[in-house]
Design a protein around this motif. Structure first.
Motif, PDB file in Angstrom:
ATOM      1  N   TYR A  77       3.898  10.418  -5.698  1.00  0.00           N
ATOM      2  CA  TYR A  77       4.097  11.516  -4.951  1.00  0.00           C
ATOM      3  C   TYR A  77       5.640  12.056  -5.080  1.00  0.00           C
ATOM      4  N   TYR A  78       6.319  11.065  -5.803  1.00  0.00           N
ATOM      5  CA  TYR A  78       7.888  11.148  -6.062  1.00  0.00           C
ATOM      6  C   TYR A  78       8.402  12.588  -6.549  1.00  0.00           C
ATOM      7  N   CYS A  79       7.467  13.054  -7.496  1.00  0.00           N
ATOM      8  CA  CYS A  79       7.718  14.391  -8.218  1.00  0.00           C
ATOM      9  C   CYS A  79       7.596  15.501  -7.278  1.00  0.00           C
ATOM     10  N   CYS A 109       0.995  -1.171   0.068  1.00  0.00           N
ATOM     11  CA  CYS A 109      -0.070  -0.023   0.126  1.00  0.00           C
ATOM     12  C   CYS A 109       0.746   1.384   0.118  1.00  0.00           C
ATOM     13  N   GLY A 110       1.864   1.278   0.820  1.00  0.00           N
ATOM     14  CA  GLY A 110       3.022   2.401   1.063  1.00  0.00           C
ATOM     15  C   GLY A 110       3.601   2.607  -0.463  1.00  0.00           C
ATOM     16  N   LEU A 111       3.840   1.452  -0.962  1.00  0.00           N
ATOM     17  CA  LEU A 111       4.771   1.828  -2.387  1.00  0.00           C
ATOM     18  C   LEU A 111       3.676   2.229  -3.132  1.00  0.00           C
ATOM     19  N   CYS A 112       2.667   1.722  -3.374  1.00  0.00           N
ATOM     20  CA  CYS A 112       1.691   2.201  -4.564  1.00  0.00           C
ATOM     21  C   CYS A 112       1.412   3.708  -4.347  1.00  0.00           C
ATOM     22  N   LEU A 126       3.691   7.151   1.572  1.00  0.00           N
ATOM     23  CA  LEU A 126       3.454   8.457   0.956  1.00  0.00           C
ATOM     24  C   LEU A 126       4.397   9.432   1.316  1.00  0.00           C
ATOM     25  N   LEU A 127       4.585   9.492   2.805  1.00  0.00           N
ATOM     26  CA  LEU A 127       5.528  10.638   3.247  1.00  0.00           C
ATOM     27  C   LEU A 127       7.006  10.195   2.956  1.00  0.00           C
ATOM     28  N   ILE A 183       7.831  14.791   9.524  1.00  0.00           N
ATOM     29  CA  ILE A 183       6.837  14.923  10.767  1.00  0.00           C
ATOM     30  C   ILE A 183       5.337  14.066  10.620  1.00  0.00           C
ATOM     31  N   GLY A 184       5.087  14.078   9.203  1.00  0.00           N
ATOM     32  CA  GLY A 184       3.662  13.662   9.161  1.00  0.00           C
ATOM     33  C   GLY A 184       3.558  11.886   9.414  1.00  0.00           C
ATOM     34  N   VAL A 185       4.699  11.453   9.482  1.00  0.00           N
ATOM     35  CA  VAL A 185       4.901  10.144   9.695  1.00  0.00           C
ATOM     36  C   VAL A 185       4.211   9.721  11.179  1.00  0.00           C
ATOM     37  N   PHE A 186       4.352  10.742  12.174  1.00  0.00           N
ATOM     38  CA  PHE A 186       3.708  10.329  13.472  1.00  0.00           C
ATOM     39  C   PHE A 186       2.053  10.198  13.263  1.00  0.00           C
TER      40      PHE A 186
END
Length: 397
Positions: free
Chosen positions: A29-31, A21-24, A148-149, A256-259
């Motif tokens: 969002y890489y760009c 799910c994270g990889l997809c 995503l983050l 920081i969004g990882v939290f």
């Protein structure tokens, strides 16, 4: 509708699904932190490169609408790895892009087929006990949001160390590997006999009959639009004065969004106990608060980072609450319900990204913050309608 095993007891498989799910999600969002580097590489206006963010979200929304519903009528064990393989091909195209249009095409292909994550999540809800729905969905959403983050941070880091194209090549390789691993481990669930045309007829019927699905979709769409303001402006804000950060630091600023992302499993457990309405309003309040920090973040990096973390937490709370509600509406139509919800969600994201670019060019960071807060108010409006509808329904029963 039950799977051959309860995947809530299979931690290895849950971790594999969460990573997938994270990889997809990250593929789209890489760009974001690479806008400046891509602009310099192709020698095109920065505004054209920024459109790559919007193309990624629009293509993802189209995949949600036209591909995800198929999950209700096909063998997900084969379907999910197939989607991931096509997404990997799109990433490879980005890695070997010789011009901006080629990068756009690769981005669109990756966006269309990385919706595999949104077929994985309904599959998980079909393979666990109902009382575990929120917890398992929250765990997979943690993987999705962390991916995503981290994707922006890794993209910036690899760009600084090697080249901006490296993240696309590495991601494609891991996508192929995960597709293979999942093809041998995913549980088999019951599917329904229905034509592709009939799927969309039934989705229209769901929209008409399930008012809470509509309200919750709009709550999520406006909330994600508010955060997406940041997605299209973060690179131009943090790489210009007074910050002038390199790509890698633009990505690090979002960590920081990882939290907030890691909180979704706990949020799911609370939602399973019936506190979805309270959680929704807490999430919306946090979203509104975040824009105060983000406004001052126009000149203070610390304030911006705090605002980014707070808005990530607020969005995670709202999104987890929404999913806990919608997956309980129609057990026989989870992929279609998720398609409706997530299509609205990412359409909101695409509109938010576009509004962010427009606001930036017509009023700078102040206008971007005003638009962001306005979108949060829109989310609150539909939360009120959802609550009124629920009260009315409970009164008539």
């Amino acid at each position: 509708m039950q799977a051959e095993l309860d995947i809530s007891q299979n931690k290895a498989l849950l971790w594999l699904m969460a990573i997938a799910c994270g990889l997809c999600a990250g593929a789209n969002y890489y760009c974001q932190p690479l806008v400046h580097s891509i602009q310099q590489y192709f020698h095109v206006p920065e505004s054209q490169v920024a459109l790559t963010v919007t193309f990624a979200q629009v293509s993802y929304a189209l995949g949600l609408l036209f591909i995800v519903p198929i999950g209700d009528i096909v063998n997900k064990t084969k379907f999910i790895p197939l989607l991931m393989s096509f997404a990997a091909l799109g990433l490879l195209l980005c890695a070997f892009a010789v011009n901006l249009p080629m990068l756009w095409i690769g981005t669109i292909i990756a966006g269309l087929f990385s919706v595999a994550a949104q077929v994985l999540i309904p599959l998980a809800t079909m393979a666990v006990k109902p009382e575990k729905t929120g917890e398992v969905v929250g765990f997979l959403m943690s993987g999705l949001l962390v991916g995503l983050l981290l994707s922006t941070s890794l993209a910036g880091l690899l760009s600084d160390l090697f080249h901006w194209k490296v993240i696309y090549a590495v991601s494609a390789i891991f996508m192929f590997i995960l597709a293979f691993l999942l093809s041998t481990r995913l549980p088999t669930v019951t599917t329904f006999k229905m034509s592709y045309h009939r799927i969309f007829q039934s989705m229209v019927q769901l929209i008409v009959e399930e008012k809470r699905l509509v309200f919750r979709s709009l709550i999520g769409g406006f909330a994600f639009a508010a955060m997406s303001i940041l997605f299209s402006t973060i690179a131009v804000l943090l790489t210009s004065k007074p910050f002038e950060l390199p790509d890698v630091m633009v990505g690090v600023a979002t960590l920081i969004g990882v939290f907030g992302a890691l909180s979704t499993t706990k949020i799911g457990k609370i939602a399973d106990q019936g506190y979805t309405n309270s959680l929704t309003w807490i999430g919306i309040a946090i979203l509104a608060l975040s824009w105060g920090f983000l406004y001052f973040g126009g000149t203070s990096l610390i304030s911006y980072i705090l605002g980014y973390g707070i808005i990530s937490l607020g969005l995670a709370i709202v999104h987890s609450s929404n999913q806990n509600i919608i997956f309980r509406l129609r057990p026989d139509a989870k992929s279609r319900i998720n398609s409706i919800y997530m299509t609205t969600y990412f359409t909101g994201g695409a509109c938010g990204s576009a509004l962010g670019i427009y606001a930036w060019h017509h009023g700078g960071w102040t206008m971007s913050c005003i638009v962001g807060l306005s979108l949060v108010i829109g989310s609150a409006f539909f939360a009120v309608l959802d609550r009124l509808f629920l009260n009315k329904t409970q009164t008539t029963q």
